[in-house]
Structures are given as structure tokens and as C-alpha cells.
Write a protein that holds these residues in place. Structure first.
Motif, PDB file in Angstrom:
ATOM      1  N   LEU A   1       0.836  -1.209   0.000  1.00 18.38           N
ATOM      2  CA  LEU A   1       0.000   0.000   0.000  1.00 18.38           C
ATOM      3  C   LEU A   1       0.867   1.254   0.000  1.00 18.38           C
ATOM      4  O   LEU A   1       0.541   2.237  -0.677  1.00 18.38           O
ATOM      5  CB  LEU A   1      -0.962  -0.008   1.187  1.00 18.38           C
ATOM      6  CG  LEU A   1      -2.147  -0.960   1.060  1.00 18.38           C
ATOM      7  CD1 LEU A   1      -2.831  -1.157   2.415  1.00 18.38           C
ATOM      8  CD2 LEU A   1      -3.155  -0.444   0.026  1.00 18.38           C
ATOM      9  N   ALA A   2       1.963   1.225   0.740  1.00 24.63           N
ATOM     10  CA  ALA A   2       2.869   2.381   0.754  1.00 24.63           C
ATOM     11  C   ALA A   2       3.470   2.606  -0.632  1.00 24.63           C
ATOM     12  O   ALA A   2       3.612   3.753  -1.078  1.00 24.63           O
ATOM     13  CB  ALA A   2       3.973   2.173   1.798  1.00 24.63           C
ATOM     14  N   LYS A   3       3.810   1.517  -1.328  1.00 26.93           N
ATOM     15  CA  LYS A   3       4.340   1.645  -2.697  1.00 26.93           C
ATOM     16  C   LYS A   3       3.292   2.248  -3.629  1.00 26.93           C
ATOM     17  O   LYS A   3       3.595   3.148  -4.417  1.00 26.93           O
ATOM     18  CB  LYS A   3       4.753   0.277  -3.239  1.00 26.93           C
ATOM     19  CG  LYS A   3       5.994  -0.279  -2.623  1.00 26.93           C
ATOM     20  CD  LYS A   3       7.165   0.003  -3.505  1.00 26.93           C
ATOM     21  CE  LYS A   3       8.402  -0.672  -2.957  1.00 26.93           C
ATOM     22  NZ  LYS A   3       9.580   0.112  -3.202  1.00 26.93           N
ATOM     23  N   VAL A   4       2.060   1.732  -3.572  1.00 25.93           N
ATOM     24  CA  VAL A   4       0.989   2.249  -4.428  1.00 25.93           C
ATOM     25  C   VAL A   4       0.751   3.723  -4.118  1.00 25.93           C
ATOM     26  O   VAL A   4       0.647   4.551  -5.028  1.00 25.93           O
ATOM     27  CB  VAL A   4      -0.309   1.430  -4.259  1.00 25.93           C
ATOM     28  CG1 VAL A   4      -1.490   2.107  -4.948  1.00 25.93           C
ATOM     29  CG2 VAL A   4      -0.124   0.020  -4.802  1.00 25.93           C
ATOM     30  N   TYR A   5       0.670   4.056  -2.841  1.00 19.16           N
ATOM     31  CA  TYR A   5       0.428   5.434  -2.410  1.00 19.16           C
ATOM     32  C   TYR A   5       1.514   6.369  -2.954  1.00 19.16           C
ATOM     33  O   TYR A   5       1.219   7.396  -3.568  1.00 19.16           O
ATOM     34  CB  TYR A   5       0.387   5.482  -0.885  1.00 19.16           C
ATOM     35  CG  TYR A   5       0.291   6.875  -0.308  1.00 19.16           C
ATOM     36  CD1 TYR A   5      -0.830   7.659  -0.509  1.00 19.16           C
ATOM     37  CD2 TYR A   5       1.330   7.389   0.457  1.00 19.16           C
ATOM     38  CE1 TYR A   5      -0.920   8.937   0.028  1.00 19.16           C
ATOM     39  CE2 TYR A   5       1.247   8.655   1.001  1.00 19.16           C
ATOM     40  CZ  TYR A   5       0.121   9.431   0.783  1.00 19.16           C
ATOM     41  OH  TYR A   5       0.054  10.689   1.311  1.00 19.16           O
TER      42      TYR A   5
ATOM     43  N   PHE B   1       3.265   2.980 -13.949  1.00 18.57           N
ATOM     44  CA  PHE B   1       3.905   3.307 -12.675  1.00 18.57           C
ATOM     45  C   PHE B   1       3.340   2.562 -11.469  1.00 18.57           C
ATOM     46  O   PHE B   1       3.972   2.559 -10.408  1.00 18.57           O
ATOM     47  CB  PHE B   1       3.837   4.815 -12.420  1.00 18.57           C
ATOM     48  CG  PHE B   1       4.716   5.595 -13.340  1.00 18.57           C
ATOM     49  CD1 PHE B   1       6.093   5.575 -13.190  1.00 18.57           C
ATOM     50  CD2 PHE B   1       4.186   6.322 -14.382  1.00 18.57           C
ATOM     51  CE1 PHE B   1       6.922   6.285 -14.050  1.00 18.57           C
ATOM     52  CE2 PHE B   1       4.993   7.036 -15.250  1.00 18.57           C
ATOM     53  CZ  PHE B   1       6.371   7.008 -15.085  1.00 18.57           C
ATOM     54  N   ILE B   2       2.178   1.929 -11.613  1.00 18.18           N
ATOM     55  CA  ILE B   2       1.613   1.212 -10.472  1.00 18.18           C
ATOM     56  C   ILE B   2       1.378  -0.261 -10.798  1.00 18.18           C
ATOM     57  O   ILE B   2       1.993  -1.134 -10.188  1.00 18.18           O
ATOM     58  CB  ILE B   2       0.312   1.877  -9.970  1.00 18.18           C
ATOM     59  CG1 ILE B   2       0.604   3.290  -9.470  1.00 18.18           C
ATOM     60  CG2 ILE B   2      -0.312   1.038  -8.845  1.00 18.18           C
ATOM     61  CD1 ILE B   2      -0.592   4.089  -9.023  1.00 18.18           C
TER      62      ILE B   2
ATOM     63  N   MET C   1      -6.266  -1.646  -4.582  1.00 22.15           N
ATOM     64  CA  MET C   1      -5.466  -0.906  -3.594  1.00 22.15           C
ATOM     65  C   MET C   1      -5.593   0.597  -3.829  1.00 22.15           C
ATOM     66  O   MET C   1      -5.668   1.373  -2.876  1.00 22.15           O
ATOM     67  CB  MET C   1      -3.999  -1.314  -3.666  1.00 22.15           C
ATOM     68  CG  MET C   1      -3.699  -2.667  -3.116  1.00 22.15           C
ATOM     69  SD  MET C   1      -1.897  -2.910  -3.034  1.00 22.15           S
ATOM     70  CE  MET C   1      -1.771  -4.519  -3.763  1.00 22.15           C
ATOM     71  N   ILE C   2      -5.621   0.984  -5.097  1.00 22.81           N
ATOM     72  CA  ILE C   2      -5.775   2.411  -5.413  1.00 22.81           C
ATOM     73  C   ILE C   2      -7.117   2.903  -4.875  1.00 22.81           C
ATOM     74  O   ILE C   2      -7.189   3.938  -4.210  1.00 22.81           O
ATOM     75  CB  ILE C   2      -5.688   2.642  -6.940  1.00 22.81           C
ATOM     76  CG1 ILE C   2      -4.301   2.289  -7.463  1.00 22.81           C
ATOM     77  CG2 ILE C   2      -6.046   4.092  -7.283  1.00 22.81           C
ATOM     78  CD1 ILE C   2      -4.182   2.252  -8.987  1.00 22.81           C
ATOM     79  N   TYR C   3      -8.181   2.142  -5.146  1.00 21.01           N
ATOM     80  CA  TYR C   3      -9.518   2.553  -4.702  1.00 21.01           C
ATOM     81  C   TYR C   3      -9.678   2.426  -3.186  1.00 21.01           C
ATOM     82  O   TYR C   3     -10.416   3.189  -2.566  1.00 21.01           O
ATOM     83  CB  TYR C   3     -10.583   1.766  -5.460  1.00 21.01           C
ATOM     84  CG  TYR C   3     -10.535   2.060  -6.945  1.00 21.01           C
ATOM     85  CD1 TYR C   3     -10.776   3.345  -7.418  1.00 21.01           C
ATOM     86  CD2 TYR C   3     -10.212   1.075  -7.859  1.00 21.01           C
ATOM     87  CE1 TYR C   3     -10.702   3.631  -8.772  1.00 21.01           C
ATOM     88  CE2 TYR C   3     -10.138   1.350  -9.220  1.00 21.01           C
ATOM     89  CZ  TYR C   3     -10.387   2.635  -9.669  1.00 21.01           C
ATOM     90  OH  TYR C   3     -10.311   2.925 -11.009  1.00 21.01           O
TER      91      TYR C   3
END
Length: 196
Positions: free
Chosen positions: A128-132, A159-160, A183-185
Motif C-alpha cells: 500500500l505504501a508503494k501504491v500510495y 507506474f503502479i 489498492m488504489i480505490y
């Protein structure tokens, strides 16, 4: 220059190569791992996977959530709490509502299923930290530049989605492309990221 030994001189004739390399002299091969930090030859995620396997063998689970994951599961304090539908509408992405709801729910269920494991929590927090960060660094700044929806979707893939699929490696938690989108949503639903 007769009599001079040239140690760099190479003679070849009638060569054939199968499943290998042929060169006039040295062959230097370099391996580059993009997006993976190595600790003793293993990526951070590989180490967590090993820890997860060991944890499955030796523990019955935990009830406390690690701080890093709790951060992403909680609403961001400085943001107005509105529903996912309104957030998508504000970002002119309302047509993605059904996919957003389904993929967020699918990811949330998988997260809930694995919350008993501290190591699984560490993996989810790491992802989640990577996606964020990737969203904040590569997607969010481009939203106000007037790019097409297709271009923004390409950025999300570049990029994601694609780097996260590569990063998952063995993928012991069985997270798939739709759940990476989830994860984005998930982050959007908890006011950590926004589309406008």
C-alpha cells in the motif's frame, strides 16, 4: 611488430553457438533488478514471504494490527470524508465506479482474510505504501495538466500496476491485477489519494 606478444589478440574460425554467446573477446553480462531492494541477495518482499511461511507453521495468529497498516485503513485526518462514488465523480472517473467498488471490495476481503498474520500485515502495508507513493509521485501531479483519460490510465499501468506485479514475485498472497487496482480505490476510499 614480430615477436611482440599481444594478450588481447583473439583468433576464431568455424565457430557455431547454440544457447550461448559468441564474442570477439570478453562477454560482460549485467543484470538490473528494477524496483527491488536487495538484502543479502533477497528482495525485501522475498524476506517477508519467507517470514510469512515460517509464521504460518509456528503461530496461531494475532489480533493486533501493525501501525503502518492501521494508517492506511484509517481515514486521512485532513480530508473531508465523502463516498467513493463522489470521489470518482470529482475526478471525472465515474464510469469506473462498478470496477472501483468491486476491485476495492475484493482487495479489502483479501486484506481482512490475512489480518491475523503480522507478516501479512507487513506485506500489505509495504505494498500500500508503494501504491500510495507511486500514485502521488507519478499520477496525481499529471491530473491537473489536462491529459486524456487514456494517457492517465497508461500512467497507472506504467507506474503502479506493472511494477507492482513485478514486485510481487512469488505472490504468496495471490494479489492480482484487479486487486492492485483495488489498492488504489482502497486508498482513495480512505482519503489517502484523490483523482482531482
Amino acid at each position: 611488430m614480430a615477436g611482440t606478444d599481444n594478450t588481447n589478440e583473439v583468433n576464431q574460425s568455424d565457430n557455431t553457438v547454440e544457447n550461448g554467446d559468441m564474442a570477439g573477446r570478453d562477454v560482460n553480462k549485467q543484470t538490473i533488478n528494477i524496483g527491488r531492494m536487495s538484502f543479502g541477495g533477497k528482495s525485501q518482499l522475498q524476506i517477508l514471504y519467507e517470514k510469512l511461511e515460517e509464521e504460518k507453521k509456528n503461530t496461531t495468529g494475532i489480533t493486533e494490527m501493525i501501525e503502518e497498516l492501521q494508517h492506511f485503513k484509517s481515514y486521512a485526518k485532513d480530508e473531508e470524508v465523502i463516498g467513493l462514488e463522489k470521489k470518482l465523480e470529482n475526478g471525472n472517473r465515474l464510469k469506473y465506479l462498478n470496477f472501483a467498488v468491486r476491485s476495492k471490495e475484493k482487495f479489502s476481503k483479501k486484506l481482512l482474510k490475512n489480518e491475523h498474520s503480522e507478516t501479512a500485515q507487513e506485506i500489505y502495508a509495504f505494498l500500500l505504501a508503494k501504491v500510495y507513493r507511486r500514485f502521488e509521485d507519478h499520477i496525481y501531479p499529471r491530473l491537473s495538466e489536462g491529459h486524456s483519460e487514456g494517457f492517465i490510465n497508461q500512467l497507472v499501468d506504467e507506474f503502479i500496476i506493472n511494477p507492482m506485479e513485478d514486485l510481487l514475485g512469488e505472490n504468496l498472497l495471490r494479489l492480482y491485477e484487479d486487486e492492485i487496482s483495488g489498492m488504489i480505490y482502497f486508498l482513495m476510499g480512505n482519503c489517502h489519494i484523490k483523482w482531482n
